[in-house]
Enzyme design. Structure first.
Site, PDB file in Angstrom:
ATOM      1  N   SER A 154       0.835  -1.117  -0.160  1.00 45.26           N
ATOM      2  CA  SER A 154       0.136   0.019   0.212  1.00 45.26           C
ATOM      3  C   SER A 154       0.802   1.195  -0.196  1.00 45.26           C
ATOM      4  O   SER A 154       1.558   1.205   1.152  1.00 45.26           O
ATOM      5  CB  SER A 154      -0.861  -0.447   1.500  1.00 45.26           C
ATOM      6  OG  SER A 154      -1.045   1.385   1.660  1.00 45.26           O
ATOM      7  N   HIS A 196      -1.559  -1.213  -4.216  1.00 44.44           N
ATOM      8  CA  HIS A 196      -2.500  -1.099  -3.840  1.00 44.44           C
ATOM      9  C   HIS A 196      -2.522   0.695  -3.043  1.00 44.44           C
ATOM     10  O   HIS A 196      -1.446   0.891  -2.698  1.00 44.44           O
ATOM     11  CB  HIS A 196      -2.938  -1.725  -2.010  1.00 44.44           C
ATOM     12  CG  HIS A 196      -4.188  -1.855  -1.638  1.00 44.44           C
ATOM     13  ND1 HIS A 196      -5.531  -2.398  -1.594  1.00 44.44           N
ATOM     14  CD2 HIS A 196      -4.732  -0.448  -0.396  1.00 44.44           C
ATOM     15  CE1 HIS A 196      -6.384  -1.403  -0.547  1.00 44.44           C
ATOM     16  NE2 HIS A 196      -6.139  -0.857  -0.172  1.00 44.44           N
TER      17      HIS A 196
HETATM   18  C1  DX5 Z   1      -6.320   2.168   5.567  1.00 46.40           C
HETATM   19  C2  DX5 Z   1      -5.822   1.738   4.150  1.00 46.40           C
HETATM   20  C3  DX5 Z   1      -4.659   0.331   4.458  1.00 46.40           C
HETATM   21  C4  DX5 Z   1      -3.287   0.693   4.663  1.00 46.40           C
HETATM   22  C5  DX5 Z   1      -3.042  -0.079   5.305  1.00 46.40           C
HETATM   23  O1  DX5 Z   1      -6.760   3.036   5.899  1.00 46.40           O
HETATM   24  O2  DX5 Z   1      -6.737   1.202   3.393  1.00 46.40           O
HETATM   25  O3  DX5 Z   1      -4.340   0.108   2.327  1.00 46.40           O
HETATM   26  O4  DX5 Z   1      -2.172   1.742   4.259  1.00 46.40           O
HETATM   27  O5  DX5 Z   1      -1.721   0.040   5.903  1.00 46.40           O
HETATM   28  P1  DX5 Z   1      -1.169  -0.400   7.243  1.00 46.40           P
HETATM   29  O6  DX5 Z   1      -0.666  -2.069   6.431  1.00 46.40           O
HETATM   30  O7  DX5 Z   1       0.246  -0.105   7.667  1.00 46.40           O
HETATM   31  O8  DX5 Z   1      -2.095  -0.967   8.084  1.00 46.40           O
HETATM   32 ZN    ZN Z   2      -6.663   0.107   1.367  1.00 50.61          ZN
END
Ligand code: DX5
Ligand code: ZN
Length: 221
Positions: A14, A39
């Protein structure tokens, strides 16, 4: 670019925790580390209390990457904006079931526009809300943190919904999980039936992204 067929474990970095000043380089780095999906977290400051990027940034990134662009729309009125995210170069669009008035119609529209489609469930949203539409999706996304920010703590109770989602969709639809995924939590969500693992902070907080992606894969193997 198309989502890989269901049945393989994919780590989808992400960008939320990447360096936004050099997004193209950050994406290239995880691409060379073997990721197939990136993502893209889209936030509007309304559906969630944070704001990120929109179609113009995606369109620019598209010129730099052949990865599957997995756009996670954390926005109100997804039907109003979906087409613009497709035109910008998204390959897969996920919208939140909590934000969509006519989810079936939006999934149809996305398919007609030539991309794959999915719905997303917040941690507090019951699986029943997607029962009718889950089978129309190419990938269903289960949130394991409240959407809005990276680096939050994994919510084990929310993750358990993956089991129900997998039961509904069967083996041919991808089940993606998003929030607090790292080397510790990934094996649990895979055991529940997830096959697409979004990881932001776990990957981009480390200098060696390739090692983290490999460690997450190995932990699930
Ligand atoms: C949160 C996002 C996620 C986020 C996840 O609202 O949808 O995609 O980037 O981040 P981590 O892996 O750091 O929890
Ligand atoms: Zn996300």
């Amino acid at each position: 670019m198309r989502l890989p067929k269901a049945g393989t474990i994919e780590v989808a970095p992400s960008i939320l925790s990447a360096d936004f000043a050099k997004l193209a380089d950050e994406i290239a780095e995880v691409e060379s580390a073997g990721a197939k999906i990136i993502h893209l977290d889209i936030m509007d400051g309304h559906f969630v209390p944070n704001i990120t990027i929109g179609p113009p940034v995606i369109a620019r990134l598209r010129k730099h990457s052949k990865l599957v662009f997995d756009s996670h729309l954390m926005i109100s009125e997804p039907a109003k904006f979906a087409e613009r995210f497709v035109q910008a170069g998204s390959d897969h669009i996920t919208f939140h079931i909590e934000a969509a008035d006519e989810p079936e119609r939006l999934i149809d529209k996305l398919h007609q526009l030539g991309v794959t489609a999915g719905v997303c469930l917040n941690p507090g949203t019951p699986v029943e809300t997607i029962e009718k539409v889950a089978g129309l999706c190419d990938m269903v996304l289960v949130m394991t943190v409240e959407p809005g920010f990276g680096g939050q703590e994994f919510m084990p109770e929310a993750a358990k919904k993956i089991v129900q989602v997998r039961e509904i969709v069967g083996p041919d639809v991808r089940v993606e999980v998003d929030g607090g995924i790292d080397v510790q939590t990934a094996p649990t969500v895979v055991s529940y039936g997830a096959d697409t693992l979004v990881a932001g902070n776990a990957i981009f907080s480390q200098p060696d992204r390739s090692a983290v992606i490999e460690a997450i894969r190995a932990a699930c193997g």
